[in-house]
Scaffold this active site. Sequence first.
Site, PDB file in Angstrom:
ATOM      1  N   GLU A  45       3.287   1.624 -11.074  1.00 28.51           N
ATOM      2  CA  GLU A  45       4.738   1.598 -10.793  1.00 28.51           C
ATOM      3  C   GLU A  45       5.454   2.724 -11.520  1.00 28.51           C
ATOM      4  OE1 GLU A  45       6.436  -1.105  -9.172  1.00 28.51           O
ATOM      5  OE2 GLU A  45       4.822  -2.579  -9.029  1.00 28.51           O
ATOM      6  N   GLU A  52      -2.335   6.559  -2.735  1.00 28.58           N
ATOM      7  CA  GLU A  52      -3.521   7.033  -2.001  1.00 28.58           C
ATOM      8  C   GLU A  52      -4.468   7.736  -2.971  1.00 28.58           C
ATOM      9  OE1 GLU A  52      -2.253   9.381   1.332  1.00 28.58           O
ATOM     10  OE2 GLU A  52      -1.310   7.630   2.281  1.00 28.58           O
ATOM     11  N   PRO A  53      -5.703   7.952  -2.549  1.00 29.73           N
ATOM     12  CA  PRO A  53      -6.642   8.614  -3.461  1.00 29.73           C
ATOM     13  C   PRO A  53      -6.093   9.944  -3.997  1.00 29.73           C
ATOM     14  CG  PRO A  53      -7.822   7.745  -1.557  1.00 29.73           C
ATOM     15  CD  PRO A  53      -6.366   7.492  -1.305  1.00 29.73           C
ATOM     16  N   ARG A  78       9.769  -2.823 -10.890  1.00 30.43           N
ATOM     17  CA  ARG A  78       9.822  -2.241 -12.246  1.00 30.43           C
ATOM     18  C   ARG A  78      10.755  -3.046 -13.143  1.00 30.43           C
ATOM     19  NH1 ARG A  78      10.399   3.968  -9.976  1.00 30.43           N
ATOM     20  NH2 ARG A  78       8.174   4.319  -9.668  1.00 30.43           N
ATOM     21  N   LEU A 106      -5.290  -9.228 -36.807  1.00 28.60           N
ATOM     22  CA  LEU A 106      -6.277 -10.300 -36.700  1.00 28.60           C
ATOM     23  C   LEU A 106      -7.674  -9.852 -37.134  1.00 28.60           C
ATOM     24  CD1 LEU A 106      -3.939 -11.656 -35.078  1.00 28.60           C
ATOM     25  CD2 LEU A 106      -5.718 -12.767 -33.738  1.00 28.60           C
ATOM     26  N   GLY A 156       0.813  -1.211   0.000  1.00 24.72           N
ATOM     27  CA  GLY A 156       0.000   0.000   0.000  1.00 24.72           C
ATOM     28  C   GLY A 156       0.843   1.255   0.000  1.00 24.72           C
TER      29      GLY A 156
END
Length: 392
Positions: free
Chosen positions: A371, A140-141, A251, A346, A137
């Site tokens: 990241e 954050e928002p 990373r 495709l 964690g």
Amino acid sequence: MKPDLFEAPDYYNLDELLTDEHKLVRDAAREWVKRDVSPIIEDYAQKAEFPTQIINGLAEIGAFGPYIPAEYGGAGLDQISYGLIMQEIERGDSGVRSTASVQSSLVMYPIWKYGNEEQRNKYLPKLASGEWMGCFGLTEPDHGSNPGGMVTNFKDMGDHYLLNGAKMWISNAPFAQVAVVWAKNEEGRIHGLIVERGMEGFTTPETHNKWSLRASATGELIFDNVKIPKENLLPNKSGLGAPLGCLDSARYGIAWGAIGAAMDCYDTALRYSKERIQFGKPIGQFQLQQKKLAEMITEITKAQLLTWRLGVLRNEDKATSAQISMAKRNNVDMAINIAREARQMLGGMGITGEYSIMRHSMNLESVITYEGTHDIHLLITGMDVTGLNAFK
Ligand SMILES: Cc1cc2nc3c(=O)[nH]c(=O)nc-3n(C[C@H](O)[C@H](O)[C@H](O)COP(=O)(O)OP(=O)(O)OC[C@H]3O[C@@H](n4cnc5c(N)ncnc54)[C@H](O)[C@@H]3O)c2cc1C
């Protein structure tokens, strides 16, 4: 989904640069992905569910703590083996690789590097075996690219710490038993805390409606006066450099992983170009389609060489954070462009779940953002070469 007929491109005989151990580890991961991931992953991505039944397999191929010493349950491998495992897993799905990256580089790495011996012995073997899953964690928002501005904080209450705040966009959060959480103390210094599921006031609501990394579970971490035992603070490193050290390791793994996603898209498009007949010819005979394939294999080959060299530098403990940023940024951008071109090759089939390309394409939208975003890594390179800081 079509059977997995993947054949890895190796245009510059990169295998000659690998040791027998590297090839053994890589081939075991490749076989496992073919057997246990490819047949189910499209379904799980469509359902937006993480396939928990693959956790044991991930542990068996050494994907949880590849470079963590064997005494703590890790695989004790070098950095190139670690990279190759990430490449193979992401060849199957970026969401599955995300789960493994988080477990290894964002949970096991900080406990190994910044933790004490009791913490290593308590957590690492269970994380290596997949008995416990972890999450990390930092975001954050209101603080994504700028994690140093975080507001999640803890207070020293004498016999314990009291943690408050919220983290957002956290991979593995909905099912993780253990969270390594970055929070500020009363002096504003960032520390890592180990938070365990079941601690009062700690909740992990799932984030729904993602169009990307659908086979990886994402959620929030909410701390409402959570009592954290003092022995759960990581004692050996603090400050923003501590989480950034974990991100270097993750990373680096992403740089390899992105090659896997690109190889899968290229290989699928190459095979399709020889089978699909239009205007009486295989579409691979048209120059425009050959241009796409030629450019794809050129870019994959350049990324393979860049990343192999970075692995050598990592093994010698000489790789800089800026070098890792360059590889993460280049390789994810390369993969996202290849996924887009391959999907077009495709035609209509490219948008269906019969093939893996559209899933890779959508997944890579997260990989190019998390990241450190594409732009943030460019600024890191810019700062490294000019000595001038564009973040201030
Ligand atoms: C699926 C998924 C899983 C994730 N898993 C985790 C996890 O496990 N743990 C965790 O901690 N986080 C995780 N993240 C969070 C991720 O690392 C952040 O989303 C990322 O760092 C970007 O932060 P943000 O989304 O707040 O974007 P912002 O920081 O708001 O950026 C928005 C845009 O502004 C640009 N920008 C920002 N600052 C600058 C600047 N100085 N100069 C120029 N441009 C700038 C960015 O490049 C971007 O284009 C995850 C994200 C996703 C999508």
